[in-house]
Design a protein around this motif. Structure first.
Motif, PDB file in Angstrom:
ATOM      1  N   PRO A  50       0.949  -1.319   0.046  1.00 21.04           N
ATOM      2  CA  PRO A  50      -0.083  -0.059  -0.088  1.00 21.04           C
ATOM      3  C   PRO A  50       0.793   1.184   0.013  1.00 21.04           C
ATOM      4  N   ALA A  51       0.196   2.439  -0.439  1.00 26.84           N
ATOM      5  CA  ALA A  51       0.962   3.700  -0.662  1.00 26.84           C
ATOM      6  C   ALA A  51       1.446   4.021   0.985  1.00 26.84           C
ATOM      7  N   VAL A  52       2.588   4.954   1.095  1.00 29.86           N
ATOM      8  CA  VAL A  52       2.909   5.279   2.109  1.00 29.86           C
ATOM      9  C   VAL A  52       1.815   6.502   2.558  1.00 29.86           C
ATOM     10  N   ARG A  53       1.736   6.590   3.968  1.00 28.15           N
ATOM     11  CA  ARG A  53       0.730   7.291   4.402  1.00 28.15           C
ATOM     12  C   ARG A  53       1.099   8.915   4.289  1.00 28.15           C
TER      13      ARG A  53
ATOM     14  N   ALA B  96      -3.670   1.676   7.772  1.00 25.03           N
ATOM     15  CA  ALA B  96      -4.761   2.308   7.979  1.00 25.03           C
ATOM     16  C   ALA B  96      -5.591   1.416   8.877  1.00 25.03           C
ATOM     17  N   TYR B  97      -5.398   0.267   9.079  1.00 22.11           N
ATOM     18  CA  TYR B  97      -6.327  -1.131   9.435  1.00 22.11           C
ATOM     19  C   TYR B  97      -5.464  -1.847  10.359  1.00 22.11           C
ATOM     20  N   LYS B  98      -6.055  -2.263  11.593  1.00 19.52           N
ATOM     21  CA  LYS B  98      -5.245  -3.017  12.719  1.00 19.52           C
ATOM     22  C   LYS B  98      -5.011  -4.541  12.166  1.00 19.52           C
ATOM     23  N   VAL B  99      -6.117  -4.969  11.458  1.00 20.11           N
ATOM     24  CA  VAL B  99      -6.218  -6.193  10.851  1.00 20.11           C
ATOM     25  C   VAL B  99      -6.209  -6.305   9.290  1.00 20.11           C
ATOM     26  N   ARG B 100      -5.181  -6.843   8.662  1.00 21.55           N
ATOM     27  CA  ARG B 100      -4.988  -6.950   7.297  1.00 21.55           C
ATOM     28  C   ARG B 100      -4.551  -8.555   7.060  1.00 21.55           C
ATOM     29  N   GLY B 101      -5.770  -8.917   6.429  1.00 23.28           N
ATOM     30  CA  GLY B 101      -5.571 -10.448   6.436  1.00 23.28           C
ATOM     31  C   GLY B 101      -5.968 -11.386   5.431  1.00 23.28           C
TER      32      GLY B 101
ATOM     33  N   ILE C  50       3.197 -18.361   0.170  1.00 22.13           N
ATOM     34  CA  ILE C  50       2.137 -17.424   0.188  1.00 22.13           C
ATOM     35  C   ILE C  50       2.090 -16.396   1.321  1.00 22.13           C
ATOM     36  N   THR C  51       2.654 -16.892   2.449  1.00 22.88           N
ATOM     37  CA  THR C  51       2.571 -16.258   3.711  1.00 22.88           C
ATOM     38  C   THR C  51       3.753 -15.110   3.543  1.00 22.88           C
ATOM     39  N   LYS C  52       4.771 -15.335   2.658  1.00 24.98           N
ATOM     40  CA  LYS C  52       5.734 -14.489   2.129  1.00 24.98           C
ATOM     41  C   LYS C  52       5.264 -13.526   1.314  1.00 24.98           C
ATOM     42  N   TYR C  53       4.374 -13.790   0.740  1.00 23.41           N
ATOM     43  CA  TYR C  53       3.784 -12.916  -0.275  1.00 23.41           C
ATOM     44  C   TYR C  53       2.829 -11.810   0.559  1.00 23.41           C
ATOM     45  N   MET C  54       2.243 -12.287   1.329  1.00 21.79           N
ATOM     46  CA  MET C  54       1.394 -11.861   2.338  1.00 21.79           C
ATOM     47  C   MET C  54       2.076 -10.483   3.104  1.00 21.79           C
ATOM     48  N   ALA C  55       3.362 -10.959   3.533  1.00 25.04           N
ATOM     49  CA  ALA C  55       4.055 -10.092   4.235  1.00 25.04           C
ATOM     50  C   ALA C  55       4.608  -8.900   3.395  1.00 25.04           C
ATOM     51  N   TRP C  56       4.785  -9.314   2.038  1.00 29.10           N
ATOM     52  CA  TRP C  56       5.233  -8.528   0.967  1.00 29.10           C
ATOM     53  C   TRP C  56       4.270  -7.180   0.985  1.00 29.10           C
ATOM     54  N   PHE C  57       2.995  -7.561   1.110  1.00 29.75           N
ATOM     55  CA  PHE C  57       1.845  -6.376   0.899  1.00 29.75           C
ATOM     56  C   PHE C  57       1.596  -5.962   2.357  1.00 29.75           C
ATOM     57  N   LYS C  58       2.347  -6.384   3.375  1.00 27.91           N
ATOM     58  CA  LYS C  58       2.062  -5.757   4.672  1.00 27.91           C
ATOM     59  C   LYS C  58       0.966  -6.279   5.479  1.00 27.91           C
ATOM     60  N   MET C  59       0.467  -7.326   5.224  1.00 26.29           N
ATOM     61  CA  MET C  59      -0.669  -8.081   5.796  1.00 26.29           C
ATOM     62  C   MET C  59      -0.153  -8.712   6.875  1.00 26.29           C
ATOM     63  N   ASN C  60      -1.139  -8.644   8.089  1.00 26.02           N
ATOM     64  CA  ASN C  60      -0.486  -9.197   9.374  1.00 26.02           C
ATOM     65  C   ASN C  60      -1.248 -10.328   9.926  1.00 26.02           C
ATOM     66  N   GLU C  61      -2.334 -10.934   9.160  1.00 26.57           N
ATOM     67  CA  GLU C  61      -3.095 -12.003   9.743  1.00 26.57           C
ATOM     68  C   GLU C  61      -3.183 -12.960   8.566  1.00 26.57           C
ATOM     69  N   VAL C  62      -3.308 -14.448   8.875  1.00 28.44           N
ATOM     70  CA  VAL C  62      -3.530 -15.342   8.113  1.00 28.44           C
ATOM     71  C   VAL C  62      -4.644 -16.026   8.673  1.00 28.44           C
TER      72      VAL C  62
ATOM     73  N   ASP D 123      -0.192 -12.584  12.849  1.00 31.78           N
ATOM     74  CA  ASP D 123      -1.076 -12.862  13.928  1.00 31.78           C
ATOM     75  C   ASP D 123      -2.047 -13.929  13.533  1.00 31.78           C
ATOM     76  N   THR D 124      -2.320 -15.159  14.327  1.00 30.38           N
ATOM     77  CA  THR D 124      -2.637 -16.467  14.080  1.00 30.38           C
ATOM     78  C   THR D 124      -3.842 -16.702  14.810  1.00 30.38           C
ATOM     79  N   THR D 125      -4.819 -17.078  14.689  1.00 29.22           N
ATOM     80  CA  THR D 125      -5.740 -17.943  15.599  1.00 29.22           C
ATOM     81  C   THR D 125      -6.257 -19.395  15.070  1.00 29.22           C
ATOM     82  N   VAL D 126      -6.187 -20.343  16.007  1.00 30.19           N
ATOM     83  CA  VAL D 126      -6.379 -21.681  15.650  1.00 30.19           C
ATOM     84  C   VAL D 126      -7.826 -21.744  16.068  1.00 30.19           C
TER      85      VAL D 126
END
Length: 230
Positions: free
Chosen positions: A11-14, A130-135, A153-165, A202-205
């Motif tokens: 995402p674009a810088v704020r 902008a959002y606390k949860v991005r997954g 895939i988790t590596k790609y998610m981190a690439w886009f600064k996602m923090n929950e799978v 961040d992970t929930t089982v």
């Protein structure tokens, strides 16, 4: 006088304040990490450099002619947990953040810009989610994928600064819908949890089994093996 536009990243810088000039990566560029707590995240950033830019900058203790510096600072980005500040000059890039995840996101911003444009524009960025949860959700119970693909895939998610799978493993057998307790299937939970921790997802089982006894067995296995503190 024409000032630089914000770097092309997603995402674009704020916040962005542009100046003149650009930082260009070259084979002599080195990385300086001012705090050993960030070592794992710096290794991830180095991996992005290698995979996407074909350059493997050395991790050193002292700045050189072309340097990317990472430093922890409690006051950076007004103390935001996942935020960072990035000051870009023609001979250096300086990322400061309160947390190691902030340093990781700053490093990703750098690699994205270098990958898209071949340079990083000089200026200063202040960036935070902008959002606390991005997954996102992976349903490997219904569409089998090997563990190395999940890691990719988790590596790609981190690439886009996602923090929950959201990982729908179902019975953790990976091939059959048995609703077996955690620990009875084929998934190597130690490898899986180590990967999640490395990329700070961040992970929930959610235990989805048939019967109370299977649920109890799953929880006992998770507690005994320190899988996501209960």
């Amino acid at each position: 006088m024409k000032y630089n536009q914000a770097p092309n990243v997603l995402p674009a810088v704020r916040e962005w304040s542009g100046s003149e000039g650009r930082f260009v990566l070259d084979p002599s560029t080195v990385i300086v990490c001012r705090n050993g707590k960030a070592y794992d995240q710096i290794m991830i950033i180095k991996e992005y450099f290698s995979d996407l830019l074909g350059i493997n900058p050395k991790l050193v203790y002292s700045p050189a002619k072309s340097t990317i510096i990472f430093a922890l600072d409690d006051s950076a980005c007004k103390g935001r947990e996942e935020g960072y500040e990035l000051a870009a000059f023609e001979d250096s890039l300086v990322v400061t953040a309160k947390t190691t995840i902030g340093l990781l996101y700053g490093g990703i911003t750098i690699v994205q810009s270098l990958y898209v444009d071949g340079f990083f524009p000089c200026g200063k960025a202040i960036d935070y989610p902008a959002y606390k949860v991005r997954g996102g959700m992976l349903d490997v119970a219904r569409l089998y994928m090997p563990l190395d693909k999940v890691m990719e895939i988790t590596k790609y998610m981190a690439w886009f600064k996602m923090n929950e799978v959201h990982m729908h493993i179902n019975d953790n057998d990976l091939t059959n819908d048995l609703h077996a307790p955690i620990g009875d299937g084929q998934l190597d939970w130690e490898v899986f949890t180590n990967e999640i921790e490395l990329y700070k997802m961040d992970t929930t089982v959610l235990v989805e089994v048939t019967g109370v006894e299977k649920q109890k067995k799953s929880l006992e296995y998770m507690a005994a093996n320190h899988i996501f503190p209960l």
